[in-house]
Design an enzyme around this catalytic site. Structure first.
Site, PDB file in Angstrom:
ATOM      1  N   ASP A  63       0.833  -1.196   0.000  1.00  0.00           N
ATOM      2  CA  ASP A  63       0.000   0.000   0.000  1.00  0.00           C
ATOM      3  C   ASP A  63       0.870   1.249   0.000  1.00  0.00           C
ATOM      4  OD1 ASP A  63      -2.980   1.065   0.935  1.00  0.00           O
ATOM      5  OD2 ASP A  63      -1.352   2.276   1.738  1.00  0.00           O
ATOM      6  N   HIS A 131      -8.146   9.301  -1.618  1.00  0.00           N
ATOM      7  CA  HIS A 131      -7.509   9.232  -0.307  1.00  0.00           C
ATOM      8  C   HIS A 131      -8.394   9.768   0.817  1.00  0.00           C
ATOM      9  CE1 HIS A 131      -3.208   9.130   1.519  1.00  0.00           C
ATOM     10  NE2 HIS A 131      -4.098   8.671   2.370  1.00  0.00           N
TER      11      HIS A 131
END
Length: 282
Positions: A63, A131
């Site tokens: 990630d 995000h």
């Protein structure tokens, strides 16, 4: 997260289970390795070294995000792992990256993903996330001020995310830090529903309402900062200093982190970060 390559130098390969991603027909490894380190970009060589060791012991999900400044070292680690024969193909890996707030504008989403792909040295990623459900003035970086914050154009930005998937630049798309109402707003116009919602989740912040909502909608929950992210601007000591977890750890002769990751209620739901040692603990 704290990257400690010494904790990764185990030679035993760990088999990591996978979970289905809603109706996409794809899967996601249930154990992931985060590459955020604060201050962002402060230890790129440590990121690269740690990722190579993580691949060696069995990690396959990595990630990153544009703001982490870890895309380039992650890409370099992947290239090194291929040269060393630790993996035969990039397709053995599951790579997640995220759209930065300052690029959360319809016309900036595709160029932002293309930049991330260039940084990673990849033709596509497996998962691209918004995000946070907010925008900044176009091009604004980090840190930013309150004056830079703008409302997110949910429909326009998500249409651009859908375009990224349709172009084959990412296999799946999703969101991060979205509460129920934000998800409802997105789902109202989405042609492709988000496959994942990545949120902070741990024993002291269980987010049951959000987990139930995502389960009903077929959205996979991924947890970040499961140990509380001590030492970061967003983290706390609440998990590691939890008296109940300390008592269980002392009784079992384990660390608080090991107790947490074997906490049955959460084990199947968490996308765990920095977990090589714990994977070997019964």
């Amino acid at each position: 997260m704290h990257l400690d390559s010494s904790s990764l130098k185990m030679k035993t390969m760990v088999s990591i289970p996978e979970a289905p991603l809603g109706s996409t027909g794809k899967t996601i490894p249930l154990v992931g390795f985060g590459t955020a380190q604060f201050p962002f970009g402060a230890a790129t060589e440590a990121v690269k070294e740690s990722v190579v060791h993580a691949i060696e012991v069995g990690y396959r999900h990595f990630d990153t995000a544009a703001i982490y400044q870890s895309e380039e070292p992650l890409g370099e680690a992947i290239a090194q792992a291929l040269r060393l024969g630790l993996i035969k193909s990039r397709d053995e890996l599951f790579i997640t990256s995220k759209l930065w707030f300052g690029h959360a504008h319809r016309q900036l989403v595709l160029p932002a993903l293309q930049t991330s792909l260039k940084n990673l040295g990849l033709e596509h990623i497996d998962l691209y996330l918004i995000h946070f459900p907010v925008s900044l003035k176009p091009g604004t970086g980090f840190p930013f001020s309150k004056e830079d914050i703008e409302p997110l154009d949910y429909e326009g930005v998500w249409e651009a995310m859908e375009e990224c998937q349709n172009l084959g630049l990412t296999k799946s798309i999703g969101v991060s830090n979205f509460a129920c109402k934000k998800l409802e707003r997105l789902l109202a116009t989405a042609k492709i529903p988000p496959a994942v919602n990545q949120v902070e989740l741990n024993p002291v912040w269980q987010q049951k309402k959000l987990r139930d909502f995502c389960e009903k909608k077929g959205i996979h929950i991924t947890a970040y900062s499961p140990l509380g992210a001590k030492g970061t601007i967003w983290g706390t000591n609440r998990v590691m200093e939890c008296q109940m977890l300390k008592e269980i750890a002392n009784a079992k002769g384990k660390s608080v982190a090991q107790v947490f990751f074997f906490f049955p209620k959460f084990l199947s739901e968490f996308d765990k970060h920095n977990l090589v040692v714990n994977a070997h603990v019964a």
